[in-house]
Design an enzyme around this catalytic site. Sequence first.
Site, PDB file in Angstrom:
ATOM      1  N   PRO A 163      -6.287 -21.088   8.130  1.00  0.00           N
ATOM      2  CA  PRO A 163      -5.272 -21.379   9.145  1.00  0.00           C
ATOM      3  C   PRO A 163      -5.783 -21.136  10.563  1.00  0.00           C
ATOM      4  O   PRO A 163      -6.698 -20.336  10.784  1.00  0.00           O
ATOM      5  CB  PRO A 163      -4.149 -20.376   8.833  1.00  0.00           C
ATOM      6  CG  PRO A 163      -4.537 -19.668   7.584  1.00  0.00           C
ATOM      7  CD  PRO A 163      -6.011 -19.840   7.410  1.00  0.00           C
ATOM      8  N   LYS A 193     -14.403 -12.298   7.767  1.00  0.00           N
ATOM      9  CA  LYS A 193     -13.654 -13.393   7.130  1.00  0.00           C
ATOM     10  C   LYS A 193     -14.655 -14.412   6.567  1.00  0.00           C
ATOM     11  O   LYS A 193     -14.439 -14.982   5.501  1.00  0.00           O
ATOM     12  CB  LYS A 193     -12.693 -14.065   8.115  1.00  0.00           C
ATOM     13  CG  LYS A 193     -11.509 -13.217   8.546  1.00  0.00           C
ATOM     14  CD  LYS A 193     -10.584 -12.782   7.408  1.00  0.00           C
ATOM     15  CE  LYS A 193      -9.637 -13.863   6.954  1.00  0.00           C
ATOM     16  NZ  LYS A 193      -8.646 -13.340   5.958  1.00  0.00           N
ATOM     17  N   ARG A 210       0.819  -1.220   0.000  1.00  0.00           N
ATOM     18  CA  ARG A 210       0.000   0.000   0.000  1.00  0.00           C
ATOM     19  C   ARG A 210       0.844   1.258   0.000  1.00  0.00           C
ATOM     20  O   ARG A 210       0.378   2.312  -0.394  1.00  0.00           O
ATOM     21  CB  ARG A 210      -0.890   0.033   1.254  1.00  0.00           C
ATOM     22  CG  ARG A 210      -2.025  -0.918   1.162  1.00  0.00           C
ATOM     23  CD  ARG A 210      -3.055  -0.609   2.196  1.00  0.00           C
ATOM     24  NE  ARG A 210      -2.709  -1.142   3.515  1.00  0.00           N
ATOM     25  CZ  ARG A 210      -3.523  -1.117   4.535  1.00  0.00           C
ATOM     26  NH1 ARG A 210      -4.715  -0.591   4.415  1.00  0.00           N
ATOM     27  NH2 ARG A 210      -3.154  -1.634   5.692  1.00  0.00           N
ATOM     28  N   ALA A 269      -3.973 -10.659   2.072  1.00  0.00           N
ATOM     29  CA  ALA A 269      -4.231  -9.409   2.802  1.00  0.00           C
ATOM     30  C   ALA A 269      -5.577  -9.412   3.496  1.00  0.00           C
ATOM     31  O   ALA A 269      -6.571  -9.940   2.978  1.00  0.00           O
ATOM     32  CB  ALA A 269      -4.171  -8.221   1.837  1.00  0.00           C
ATOM     33  N   MET A 305      -3.975 -20.275  14.509  1.00  0.00           N
ATOM     34  CA  MET A 305      -3.119 -19.173  14.981  1.00  0.00           C
ATOM     35  C   MET A 305      -1.703 -19.420  14.465  1.00  0.00           C
ATOM     36  O   MET A 305      -1.066 -20.396  14.848  1.00  0.00           O
ATOM     37  CB  MET A 305      -3.117 -19.167  16.507  1.00  0.00           C
ATOM     38  CG  MET A 305      -4.499 -18.942  17.096  1.00  0.00           C
ATOM     39  SD  MET A 305      -4.819 -19.817  18.663  1.00  0.00           S
ATOM     40  CE  MET A 305      -3.241 -20.009  19.376  1.00  0.00           C
TER      41      MET A 305
HETATM   42  N1  LIG Z   1      -1.732 -14.343  11.916  1.00  0.00           N
HETATM   43  C1  LIG Z   1      -2.589 -15.293  12.215  1.00  0.00           C
HETATM   44  O1  LIG Z   1      -2.487 -15.939  13.285  1.00  0.00           O
HETATM   45  C2  LIG Z   1      -3.681 -15.652  11.245  1.00  0.00           C
HETATM   46  C3  LIG Z   1      -4.512 -16.743  11.557  1.00  0.00           C
HETATM   47  C4  LIG Z   1      -5.490 -17.121  10.641  1.00  0.00           C
HETATM   48  C5  LIG Z   1      -5.648 -16.426   9.463  1.00  0.00           C
HETATM   49  N2  LIG Z   1      -4.842 -15.362   9.207  1.00  0.00           N
HETATM   50  C6  LIG Z   1      -5.047 -14.653   7.947  1.00  0.00           C
HETATM   51  O2  LIG Z   1      -3.785 -14.570   7.302  1.00  0.00           O
HETATM   52  C7  LIG Z   1      -3.722 -13.370   6.545  1.00  0.00           C
HETATM   53  C8  LIG Z   1      -2.454 -12.616   6.879  1.00  0.00           C
HETATM   54  O3  LIG Z   1      -2.379 -12.350   8.253  1.00  0.00           O
HETATM   55  P1  LIG Z   1      -1.040 -11.749   8.894  1.00  0.00           P
HETATM   56  O4  LIG Z   1      -0.957 -12.294  10.263  1.00  0.00           O
HETATM   57  O5  LIG Z   1       0.085 -11.920   7.947  1.00  0.00           O
HETATM   58  O6  LIG Z   1      -1.435 -10.211   8.992  1.00  0.00           O
HETATM   59  P2  LIG Z   1      -0.554  -8.897   8.873  1.00  0.00           P
HETATM   60  O7  LIG Z   1       0.879  -9.174   9.217  1.00  0.00           O
HETATM   61  O8  LIG Z   1      -1.285  -7.842   9.644  1.00  0.00           O
HETATM   62  O9  LIG Z   1      -0.628  -8.557   7.331  1.00  0.00           O
HETATM   63  C9  LIG Z   1      -1.798  -8.064   6.763  1.00  0.00           C
HETATM   64  C10 LIG Z   1      -1.443  -7.603   5.367  1.00  0.00           C
HETATM   65  O10 LIG Z   1      -2.642  -7.152   4.716  1.00  0.00           O
HETATM   66  C11 LIG Z   1      -2.362  -5.886   4.145  1.00  0.00           C
HETATM   67  N3  LIG Z   1      -3.598  -5.100   4.017  1.00  0.00           N
HETATM   68  C12 LIG Z   1      -4.521  -4.844   4.976  1.00  0.00           C
HETATM   69  N4  LIG Z   1      -5.506  -4.084   4.459  1.00  0.00           N
HETATM   70  C13 LIG Z   1      -5.189  -3.866   3.155  1.00  0.00           C
HETATM   71  C14 LIG Z   1      -5.794  -3.154   2.106  1.00  0.00           C
HETATM   72  N5  LIG Z   1      -6.935  -2.471   2.277  1.00  0.00           N
HETATM   73  N6  LIG Z   1      -5.192  -3.145   0.893  1.00  0.00           N
HETATM   74  C15 LIG Z   1      -4.014  -3.799   0.690  1.00  0.00           C
HETATM   75  N7  LIG Z   1      -3.387  -4.490   1.660  1.00  0.00           N
HETATM   76  C16 LIG Z   1      -3.968  -4.513   2.869  1.00  0.00           C
HETATM   77  C17 LIG Z   1      -1.360  -5.236   5.085  1.00  0.00           C
HETATM   78  O11 LIG Z   1      -0.738  -4.158   4.431  1.00  0.00           O
HETATM   79  P3  LIG Z   1       0.055  -2.988   5.247  1.00  0.00           P
HETATM   80  O12 LIG Z   1       1.448  -3.547   5.480  1.00  0.00           O
HETATM   81  O13 LIG Z   1       0.039  -1.847   4.310  1.00  0.00           O
HETATM   82  O14 LIG Z   1      -0.700  -2.749   6.510  1.00  0.00           O
HETATM   83  C18 LIG Z   1      -0.453  -6.421   5.329  1.00  0.00           C
HETATM   84  O15 LIG Z   1       0.420  -6.606   4.249  1.00  0.00           O
HETATM   85  C19 LIG Z   1      -5.016 -12.619   6.812  1.00  0.00           C
HETATM   86  O16 LIG Z   1      -5.918 -12.909   5.769  1.00  0.00           O
HETATM   87  C20 LIG Z   1      -5.518 -13.229   8.105  1.00  0.00           C
HETATM   88  O17 LIG Z   1      -6.915 -13.136   8.210  1.00  0.00           O
HETATM   89  C21 LIG Z   1      -3.867 -14.953  10.066  1.00  0.00           C
END
Ligand SMILES: NC(=O)c1ccc[n+]([C@@H]2O[C@H](COP(=O)([O-])OP(=O)(O)OC[C@H]3O[C@@H](n4cnc5c(N)ncnc54)[C@H](OP(=O)(O)O)[C@@H]3O)[C@@H](O)[C@H]2O)c1
Length: 331
Positions: free
Chosen positions: A169, A146, A38, A79, A171
């Site tokens: 996934p 979600k 972004r 994302a 956590m």
């Molecule tokens: N972490 C977990 O434990 C977990 C568990 C289950 C599922 N998930 C899923 O895994 C995915 C990734 O999670 P994560 O832990 O890697 O999260 P994260 O580190 O917060 O990364 C989120 C990413 O999404 C981007 N993003 C958010 N809003 C956006 C928008 N409007 N346009 C473009 N990019 C956007 C963020 O960009 P910026 O860098 O610009 O903010 C960042 O690159 C998500 O879909 C989440 O629901 C995560």
Amino acid sequence: MSDFTGQTVLVTGATGFLGGAVARRLADEGAHVRALARRPNADSYLQGIPRIEAVMGNLTNAGQMRAAAKGCTTIIHVAAALGSNLAHQQHANVEGTRNVMQAAAAAGVGRVVHVSSIAVYGYGYLTDVSEDTPQQPGNVPYNLTKSQAETVVLEESVRTGVQYSILRPGMIYGPRSNGWTATMFKLGKRKPTPFPGDGSGSAHIIYVDDVVDLALVLAQHPAAVGEAFNCASDPAPTWREFIGGYSRLAGHDRWLALPVLPFKLIAPLVDVYFGLRGEPQALSHLIPFMQARKVYRMEKARRLLGWSPRVSLDEGLERCAVWLRQEGLLR
Ligand SMILES: NC(=O)c1ccc[n+]([C@@H]2O[C@H](COP(=O)([O-])OP(=O)(O)OC[C@H]3O[C@@H](n4cnc5c(N)ncnc54)[C@H](OP(=O)(O)O)[C@@H]3O)[C@@H](O)[C@H]2O)c1
């Protein structure tokens, strides 16, 4: 190991924890990766890596998503907005996913892997959950959006014919995880480690490399098309085994089981407070959820894809230790 040589893959969320790991692995496996970002320089973890190119774009901007998807064979849609109020998360997670699916259709993308979450099942189930367990996300904005995003993936696939596969996934922990590694390590480091109860409930964790692995399998395996897959430890470790693993990295094994009753009494008030702020939470459900012994079953991935998580808890924590030392959190 899969082979993505000659393919152009758009990874949304590439500046985040999971998306960054997906982008790097795809580049290792020969793909030309378009890493959605972004903001300029937001992709520092990916800079200088051969075959990774940053493209500017926001999920909520349909035109930018169409431009980003042009010429791609595959999209791994990672994302999401993980916090804030319902309107914000709906915009990014639901309408953003619609933009991704429509961009995929316009560009003739072969398959979209949509990263969802076990959060779609909600906190109500206290026994084992498989992929056909009905989704009951409740009104917590993250869980709800979600789940709604999955519906959008299905709708758009029916409307446009774009192939998809959904990854749910648990956590995710591992290097660069703020929530399930840095924060949990800081908790585990406390001696004794305070926790509501004896920690005998299941922790639905999964090591980041396993999630990346499954994402890449879902991008290519013929049996993954039109299907959703859980991705969590099965069997699941207990909270005490998970957080206690971080305690052991910090050099102790002492646990402080806080009485659960006060948490149960205060939870409805906390829920009302967050509800009034327009960011509903479900702490009242979360407490019994965290005490339950259950698993998000992995039988479907084993049966259809021949895939199972590979990284044991001990191995995952060892790999986290290397990163925690680099970050100066562990000496
Ligand atoms: N972490 C977990 O434990 C977990 C568990 C289950 C599922 N998930 C899923 O895994 C995915 C990734 O999670 P994560 O832990 O890697 O999260 P994260 O580190 O917060 O990364 C989120 C990413 O999404 C981007 N993003 C958010 N809003 C956006 C928008 N409007 N346009 C473009 N990019 C956007 C963020 O960009 P910026 O860098 O610009 O903010 C960042 O690159 C998500 O879909 C989440 O629901 C995560």
